[in-house]
Design a protein around this motif. Structure first.
Motif, mmCIF file in Angstrom:
data_model
loop_
_atom_site.group_PDB
_atom_site.id
_atom_site.type_symbol
_atom_site.label_atom_id
_atom_site.label_comp_id
_atom_site.label_asym_id
_atom_site.label_seq_id
_atom_site.Cartn_x
_atom_site.Cartn_y
_atom_site.Cartn_z
ATOM 1 N N PHE A 3 -24.447 -27.960 29.603
ATOM 2 C CA PHE A 3 -24.822 -27.699 30.987
ATOM 3 C C PHE A 3 -25.137 -26.217 31.106
ATOM 4 C CE2 PHE A 3 -23.826 -26.437 35.323
ATOM 5 C CZ PHE A 3 -24.488 -27.407 36.056
ATOM 6 N N ARG A 4 -26.362 -25.900 31.510
ATOM 7 C CA ARG A 4 -26.771 -24.496 31.646
ATOM 8 C C ARG A 4 -27.252 -24.233 33.060
ATOM 9 N NH1 ARG A 4 -31.012 -23.122 27.093
ATOM 10 N NH2 ARG A 4 -30.666 -21.043 27.914
ATOM 11 N N ASN A 19 -34.196 -19.189 41.660
ATOM 12 C CA ASN A 19 -33.728 -20.262 42.537
ATOM 13 C C ASN A 19 -32.712 -21.109 41.781
ATOM 14 O OD1 ASN A 19 -37.115 -20.527 43.261
ATOM 15 N ND2 ASN A 19 -35.690 -19.791 44.769
ATOM 16 N N THR A 20 -31.824 -21.751 42.523
ATOM 17 C CA THR A 20 -30.826 -22.606 41.898
ATOM 18 C C THR A 20 -31.502 -23.653 41.018
ATOM 19 O OG1 THR A 20 -29.354 -22.302 43.766
ATOM 20 C CG2 THR A 20 -28.919 -24.188 42.350
ATOM 21 N N CYS A 21 -31.042 -23.742 39.788
ATOM 22 C CA CYS A 21 -31.633 -24.669 38.823
ATOM 23 C C CYS A 21 -30.644 -24.872 37.680
ATOM 24 C CB CYS A 21 -32.939 -24.090 38.300
ATOM 25 S SG CYS A 21 -33.762 -25.097 37.079
ATOM 26 N N MET A 22 -30.372 -26.129 37.336
ATOM 27 C CA MET A 22 -29.466 -26.446 36.239
ATOM 28 C C MET A 22 -30.171 -27.320 35.215
ATOM 29 S SD MET A 22 -27.603 -25.925 39.191
ATOM 30 C CE MET A 22 -27.817 -27.437 40.022
ATOM 31 N N LEU A 23 -29.750 -27.195 33.978
ATOM 32 C CA LEU A 23 -30.302 -28.002 32.894
ATOM 33 C C LEU A 23 -29.158 -28.668 32.152
ATOM 34 C CD1 LEU A 23 -32.837 -28.777 31.199
ATOM 35 C CD2 LEU A 23 -32.284 -26.814 29.754
ATOM 36 N N VAL A 24 -29.215 -29.991 32.071
ATOM 37 C CA VAL A 24 -28.229 -30.761 31.314
ATOM 38 C C VAL A 24 -28.949 -31.337 30.107
ATOM 39 C CG1 VAL A 24 -26.631 -32.708 31.352
ATOM 40 C CG2 VAL A 24 -26.965 -31.335 33.415
ATOM 41 N N THR A 25 -28.429 -31.052 28.922
ATOM 42 C CA THR A 25 -29.050 -31.569 27.700
ATOM 43 C C THR A 25 -28.024 -32.324 26.862
ATOM 44 O OG1 THR A 25 -28.635 -29.474 26.563
ATOM 45 C CG2 THR A 25 -30.790 -29.759 27.557
#
Length: 62
Positions: A3-4, A19-25
């Motif tokens: 989770f980044r 801006n708020t932004c998340m990356l799940v890999t």
């Protein structure tokens, strides 16, 4: 699973924050959550290849 947080700023990306932004890999897929207008710039800064993102989720509702 990883989770980044790519951005945690406000709607105007002020203060040198995106801006708020998340990356799940995972080993199989990637999901971008709440990607805003500055998400492509944040992805470039953090070396995230846009072609690896399979799903995008938005928390906004009209």
């Amino acid at each position: 699973m990883q989770f980044r947080v790519l951005g945690n700023g406000d709607a105007f990306a002020s203060g040198d924050r995106f801006n708020t932004c998340m990356l799940v890999t995972t080993s199989a897929t990637a999901c971008l959550i709440d990607g805003g207008a500055s998400s492509p710039i944040a992805m470039r800064r953090f070396n995230v290849d846009p072609s690896t993102i399979a799903t995008m989720l938005s928390i906004y509702k009209e």
